[in-house]
Write a protein that holds these residues in place. Structure first.
Motif, PDB file in Angstrom:
ATOM      1  N   GLN A 186      -3.784   8.582  -0.784  1.00 59.81           N
ATOM      2  CA  GLN A 186      -4.271   7.583   0.160  1.00 59.81           C
ATOM      3  C   GLN A 186      -5.795   7.506   0.124  1.00 59.81           C
ATOM      4  O   GLN A 186      -6.367   6.416   0.129  1.00 59.81           O
ATOM      5  N   VAL A 243       1.059   4.454  -2.760  1.00 60.84           N
ATOM      6  CA  VAL A 243       0.957   5.877  -2.419  1.00 60.84           C
ATOM      7  C   VAL A 243       2.164   6.611  -2.970  1.00 60.84           C
ATOM      8  O   VAL A 243       2.042   7.668  -3.594  1.00 60.84           O
ATOM      9  N   ASP A 294      -7.979   4.265  -0.874  1.00 53.73           N
ATOM     10  CA  ASP A 294      -8.983   3.738   0.052  1.00 53.73           C
ATOM     11  C   ASP A 294     -10.349   3.597  -0.613  1.00 53.73           C
ATOM     12  O   ASP A 294     -11.136   2.723  -0.254  1.00 53.73           O
ATOM     13  N   GLU A 296       0.830  -1.201   0.000  1.00 53.96           N
ATOM     14  CA  GLU A 296       0.000   0.000   0.000  1.00 53.96           C
ATOM     15  C   GLU A 296       0.869   1.258   0.000  1.00 53.96           C
ATOM     16  O   GLU A 296       0.587   2.199  -0.728  1.00 53.96           O
ATOM     17  N   ASP A 297       1.933   1.272   0.819  1.00 53.30           N
ATOM     18  CA  ASP A 297       2.812   2.436   0.875  1.00 53.30           C
ATOM     19  C   ASP A 297       3.479   2.678  -0.477  1.00 53.30           C
ATOM     20  O   ASP A 297       3.660   3.818  -0.886  1.00 53.30           O
TER      21      ASP A 297
END
Length: 119
Positions: A20, A6, A24, A2-3
């Protein structure tokens, strides 16, 4: 993972908080086996929801705006998108990075023609 996504979006010019929030909002639908669907022959809806990364959105928008600008062959099959119309749409909408968009458009055009030939 996920990071990294981003970070990728931030490198594309997106604000970290917006990146983010966008990630989401992109909830993936569970796979059929996760839903308990037992029949592997069930075909999922090919027109169902899908994710478009922000850096690809402008190319998808261009492709969709040109959906009525296909050129046709005498045998009734599509030959390709009229590139003069594509250039006009990019210019009228003041789209930036037109060379990159044109390459992306050609990739989508090629994929669409292959999919249509399979039908």
């Amino acid at each position: 993972m996920e990071d990294q996504r981003v970070d990728d979006l931030v490198r594309q010019g997106m604000d970290p908080a917006e990146a983010q929030a966008w990630l989401d909002s992109q909830e993936m639908e569970p796979e059929p086996e996760e839903l308990g669907a037992g029949d592997a022959d069930d075909e999922s809806d090919p027109c169902g929801p899908f994710v478009v990364w922000p850096e690809n959105w402008q190319a998808v928008e261009l492709f969709m705006r040109l959906q009525t600008k296909w050129q046709w062959r005498p045998d009734g099959r599509r030959d390709g998108i009229c590139y003069l119309q594509a250039e006009a749409v990019m210019r009228l909408l003041k789209m930036k990075k037109q060379r990159r968009l044109f390459v992306q458009l050609q990739e989508m055009e090629r994929a669409a023609l292959e999919a249509l030939d399979e039908q």
